[in-house]
Design a protein around this motif. Structure first.
Motif, PDB file in Angstrom:
ATOM      1  N   LEU A 232      -3.142  29.594  24.967  1.00 15.11           N
ATOM      2  CA  LEU A 232      -1.878  29.119  25.529  1.00 15.11           C
ATOM      3  C   LEU A 232      -0.916  30.296  25.731  1.00 15.11           C
ATOM      4  O   LEU A 232      -0.263  30.403  26.774  1.00 15.11           O
ATOM      5  N   ARG A 233      -0.857  31.199  24.757  1.00 11.62           N
ATOM      6  CA  ARG A 233      -0.002  32.385  24.904  1.00 11.62           C
ATOM      7  C   ARG A 233      -0.474  33.250  26.065  1.00 11.62           C
ATOM      8  O   ARG A 233       0.339  33.771  26.841  1.00 11.62           O
TER       9      ARG A 233
ATOM     10  N   ALA B 236       0.223  35.320  31.582  1.00  8.10           N
ATOM     11  CA  ALA B 236      -0.287  35.435  32.955  1.00  8.10           C
ATOM     12  C   ALA B 236       0.694  34.841  33.966  1.00  8.10           C
ATOM     13  O   ALA B 236       0.740  35.275  35.120  1.00  8.10           O
ATOM     14  N   LEU B 237       1.500  33.880  33.528  1.00  3.11           N
ATOM     15  CA  LEU B 237       2.509  33.278  34.402  1.00  3.11           C
ATOM     16  C   LEU B 237       3.785  34.130  34.483  1.00  3.11           C
ATOM     17  O   LEU B 237       4.715  33.786  35.206  1.00  3.11           O
ATOM     18  N   GLY B 238       3.811  35.217  33.715  1.00  2.26           N
ATOM     19  CA  GLY B 238       4.963  36.119  33.755  1.00  2.26           C
ATOM     20  C   GLY B 238       6.062  35.776  32.772  1.00  2.26           C
ATOM     21  O   GLY B 238       7.163  36.325  32.852  1.00  2.26           O
TER      22      GLY B 238
ATOM     23  N   THR C  55       4.062  30.595  19.946  1.00  2.00           N
ATOM     24  CA  THR C  55       3.587  29.231  19.764  1.00  2.00           C
ATOM     25  C   THR C  55       3.904  28.835  18.335  1.00  2.00           C
ATOM     26  O   THR C  55       4.113  29.688  17.467  1.00  2.00           O
ATOM     27  N   TYR C  56       3.942  27.536  18.108  1.00  2.00           N
ATOM     28  CA  TYR C  56       4.205  27.047  16.759  1.00  2.00           C
ATOM     29  C   TYR C  56       3.238  25.927  16.441  1.00  2.00           C
ATOM     30  O   TYR C  56       3.133  24.965  17.205  1.00  2.00           O
ATOM     31  N   ILE C  57       2.571  26.042  15.353  1.00  2.00           N
ATOM     32  CA  ILE C  57       1.471  25.193  14.896  1.00  2.00           C
ATOM     33  C   ILE C  57       0.486  24.941  16.046  1.00  2.00           C
ATOM     34  O   ILE C  57       0.631  25.477  17.133  1.00  2.00           O
ATOM     35  N   GLN C  58      -0.533  24.173  15.785  1.00  3.11           N
ATOM     36  CA  GLN C  58      -1.645  24.042  16.731  1.00  3.11           C
ATOM     37  C   GLN C  58      -1.523  22.859  17.688  1.00  3.11           C
ATOM     38  O   GLN C  58      -2.500  22.466  18.291  1.00  3.11           O
ATOM     39  N   SER C  59      -0.331  22.295  17.841  1.00  8.71           N
ATOM     40  CA  SER C  59      -0.213  21.072  18.631  1.00  8.71           C
ATOM     41  C   SER C  59       0.433  21.259  19.998  1.00  8.71           C
ATOM     42  O   SER C  59       0.956  20.312  20.570  1.00  8.71           O
ATOM     43  N   GLY C  60       0.404  22.483  20.516  1.00  7.29           N
ATOM     44  CA  GLY C  60       0.891  22.681  21.874  1.00  7.29           C
ATOM     45  C   GLY C  60       2.390  22.853  21.991  1.00  7.29           C
ATOM     46  O   GLY C  60       3.038  22.211  22.815  1.00  7.29           O
TER      47      GLY C  60
ATOM     48  N   LEU D  60       5.188  25.705  22.809  1.00  9.38           N
ATOM     49  CA  LEU D  60       5.311  27.028  23.409  1.00  9.38           C
ATOM     50  C   LEU D  60       6.784  27.335  23.626  1.00  9.38           C
ATOM     51  O   LEU D  60       7.509  26.535  24.223  1.00  9.38           O
ATOM     52  N   VAL D  61       7.223  28.483  23.137  1.00  6.50           N
ATOM     53  CA  VAL D  61       8.606  28.934  23.297  1.00  6.50           C
ATOM     54  C   VAL D  61       8.548  30.261  24.040  1.00  6.50           C
ATOM     55  O   VAL D  61       7.735  31.124  23.704  1.00  6.50           O
TER      56      VAL D  61
END
Length: 171
Positions: free
Chosen positions: A24-25, A30-32, A38-43, A45-46
């Motif tokens: 995910l990171r 890649a999106l710039g 990331t925080y914990i494994q549940s998706g 994203l900051v």
């Protein structure tokens, strides 16, 4: 640069939607996007981006759709939106693990709580595009029925606080 929090629906839950947070990171990079965490494994994203929210959402949706073969559902909030939500948070005296915030893609209908069945004393409050539910006996045993929650993704208050902290660090 704007600070965003993306909350992905149905990621790494119950054996479905497998997505390592390192992947995910990498997608976000890649999106710039910058200042990625990331925080914990549940998706969760900051990150920061110069793009408008609509462009951020479209880019993430394209990347995640390519990964999963379908869109998982993304609830995107800017730092100021998360700040405003937290400032209005009900159930301040409840245990944070018993308060779940369900993030939705759109404003909640005014009658969203009309069909709620709360057999265990659950309480819910609509705050725009979020529904906050207090589960006094915990969510695991709850028999709560609230159809308005289905299209969203939920995080407990501890997670919301941590995401807000991570977003503030980038703001």
């Amino acid at each position: 640069m704007a600070v965003f929090v993306a909350l992905l629906r149905a990621v790494n839950v119950g054996g479905t939607g497998k997505l390592p947070m390192a992947d995910l990171r990498a997608m976000a990079e890649a999106l710039g996007f910058d200042n990625i965490a990331t925080y914990i494994q549940s998706g969760n994203l900051v990150f920061t981006s110069d793009l408008a929210a609509e462009e951020v959402l479209a880019g993430l949706d394209d990347a995640l759709t390519a990964h999963f073969g379908k869109s998982p559902g993304i609830m995107l909030r800017a730092l100021d939106e998360l700040e405003a939500l937290y400032a209005r948070m009900p159930f301040q005296d409840a245990q944070p693990s018993q308060v779940l915030v369900t993030f939705l893609q759109e404003e909640t209908a005014p009658d969203a709580l009309e069909h709620m069945v709360a057999a265990d004393g659950e309480e819910a409050v609509v705050l725009g595009s979020e529904i906050v539910v207090h589960y006094p006996n915990g969510q695991g045993r709850s028999k709560l029925k609230l159809p308005a929650l289905k299209p969203g993704t939920a995080r407990n208050l501890n997670t919301v606080r941590k995401l807000l902290e991570l977003a503030r660090e980038r703001g």
